[in-house]
Write a protein that holds these residues in place. Structure first.
Motif, PDB file in Angstrom:
ATOM      1  N   ARG A  27      25.131  29.097  25.868  1.00 27.69           N
ATOM      2  CA  ARG A  27      26.338  28.619  26.874  1.00 27.69           C
ATOM      3  C   ARG A  27      27.199  29.776  27.496  1.00 27.69           C
ATOM      4  O   ARG A  27      27.852  29.602  28.086  1.00 27.69           O
ATOM      5  N   ASP A  28      26.447  31.213  27.303  1.00 25.84           N
ATOM      6  CA  ASP A  28      27.165  32.169  27.773  1.00 25.84           C
ATOM      7  C   ASP A  28      26.349  32.879  28.949  1.00 25.84           C
ATOM      8  O   ASP A  28      26.242  34.003  28.943  1.00 25.84           O
ATOM      9  N   ASP A  29      25.314  31.951  29.474  1.00 26.71           N
ATOM     10  CA  ASP A  29      24.444  32.501  30.492  1.00 26.71           C
ATOM     11  C   ASP A  29      25.107  33.413  31.430  1.00 26.71           C
ATOM     12  O   ASP A  29      24.521  34.488  32.150  1.00 26.71           O
ATOM     13  N   LEU A  30      26.267  32.955  31.921  1.00 29.33           N
ATOM     14  CA  LEU A  30      27.110  33.765  32.962  1.00 29.33           C
ATOM     15  C   LEU A  30      27.445  35.178  32.512  1.00 29.33           C
ATOM     16  O   LEU A  30      27.432  35.882  33.621  1.00 29.33           O
ATOM     17  N   ALA A  31      27.445  35.293  31.264  1.00 28.50           N
ATOM     18  CA  ALA A  31      27.628  36.749  30.954  1.00 28.50           C
ATOM     19  C   ALA A  31      26.467  37.641  31.238  1.00 28.50           C
ATOM     20  O   ALA A  31      26.983  38.816  31.438  1.00 28.50           O
ATOM     21  N   SER A  32      25.390  37.303  31.731  1.00 32.16           N
ATOM     22  CA  SER A  32      24.484  38.186  31.801  1.00 32.16           C
ATOM     23  C   SER A  32      24.138  38.425  33.515  1.00 32.16           C
ATOM     24  O   SER A  32      23.270  39.042  33.898  1.00 32.16           O
ATOM     25  N   PRO A  34      26.365  39.125  36.580  1.00 30.71           N
ATOM     26  CA  PRO A  34      27.633  39.344  37.338  1.00 30.71           C
ATOM     27  C   PRO A  34      27.978  38.707  38.879  1.00 30.71           C
ATOM     28  O   PRO A  34      28.962  38.508  39.332  1.00 30.71           O
ATOM     29  N   ASP A  36      26.603  35.902  39.878  1.00 31.39           N
ATOM     30  CA  ASP A  36      27.003  34.385  39.671  1.00 31.39           C
ATOM     31  C   ASP A  36      28.331  34.420  39.433  1.00 31.39           C
ATOM     32  O   ASP A  36      29.119  33.398  39.680  1.00 31.39           O
ATOM     33  N   ARG A  37      28.964  35.255  38.445  1.00 32.42           N
ATOM     34  CA  ARG A  37      30.382  35.055  38.008  1.00 32.42           C
ATOM     35  C   ARG A  37      31.164  35.412  39.325  1.00 32.42           C
ATOM     36  O   ARG A  37      32.285  34.729  39.366  1.00 32.42           O
ATOM     37  N   HIS A  68      33.919  27.168  32.672  1.00 32.15           N
ATOM     38  CA  HIS A  68      34.079  28.335  33.192  1.00 32.15           C
ATOM     39  C   HIS A  68      35.251  28.349  34.371  1.00 32.15           C
ATOM     40  O   HIS A  68      36.101  29.172  34.491  1.00 32.15           O
ATOM     41  N   ASP A  71      38.521  28.121  32.807  1.00 35.10           N
ATOM     42  CA  ASP A  71      38.878  29.440  32.549  1.00 35.10           C
ATOM     43  C   ASP A  71      39.396  30.519  33.723  1.00 35.10           C
ATOM     44  O   ASP A  71      40.135  31.289  33.520  1.00 35.10           O
TER      45      ASP A  71
END
Length: 213
Positions: A27-32, A34, A36-37, A68, A71
């Motif tokens: 569920r932390d795919d977005l961590a990889s 930047p 997309d974030r 997300h 957050d």
């Protein structure tokens, strides 16, 4: 059964069948990713700049992008066509609101949202059905509301179906998808294209749009 109903049922059944496996993915795919974030952050900042208001993630799946967005400071809820996905999202994020619904026939009032996020959720719609989705996004958004689209980009080739791991999806040329959104009453604010990363097969497209009033 009408074509839209057939398409909805096929998509919902496919995601119901895959839901537990799908939700078990990290569920932390977005961590990889930047970029997309950054796109999500730009959308959130734009919405917040307009003052208080509610955002809907349409096609939210098991809810990680909805969380997300929360957050990032947004008042957000999720909507999905798959009952099993909605149940998983409610279980994973009990502090957030998730509803069952179709993106082209939302049980929401006209002009009630400040923002809509469609994060890889119109990808399964047959191309001729996509304008109806954009029309519905426009209906539920405030006159100058914000829209964020994420999708698989075709690299300039025509809209093409491909074998998505859940059910048939479509690659879209970014210009064509932007044009459909403009026809529905949106203006383009910006776009981001990201090349495939790791095991990804296709380029990713992101469009930031805003209602024209």
């Amino acid at each position: 059964m009408t074509e839209p109903a057939t398409h909805h049922r096929t998509t919902a059944d496919a995601y119901d069948a895959m839901a537990v496996r799908y939700a078990a993915l990290p569920r932390d795919d977005l961590a990889s990713f930047p970029l997309d974030r950054a796109v999500l952050a730009a959308f959130a900042e734009s919405v917040r700049a307009d003052g208080p208001g509610t955002v809907a993630e349409l096609g939210c799946g098991p809810g990680p992008v909805t969380a997300h967005l929360r957050d990032l400071g947004l008042d957000v809820f999720g909507v999905d066509l798959s009952p099993v996905m909605v149940d998983l999202a409610r279980e994973a994020y009990p502090d957030l609101r998730f509803e069952l619904g179709s993106m082209d026939a939302l049980d929401l009032p006209d002009g009630g949202l400040r923002g809509v996020v469609s994060w890889y959720s119109v990808i399964h719609a047959p191309p001729r059905a996509v304008p109806a989705y954009f029309t519905e996004f426009r209906r539920v958004l405030a006159p100058d509301g914000h829209l964020l689209l994420a999708f698989f980009e075709s690299g300039g080739e025509p809209t093409t179906p491909f074998d998505h791991k859940v059910t048939t999806a479509y690659l879209w040329p970014i210009d064509a998808l932007a044009e459909l959104a403009v026809e529905a009453g949106f203006a383009e604010v910006g776009r981001v294209l990201r090349e495939p990363h790791g095991g990804e097969r296709f380029r990713r497209g992101h469009l930031l749009m805003r209602g024209t009033g």
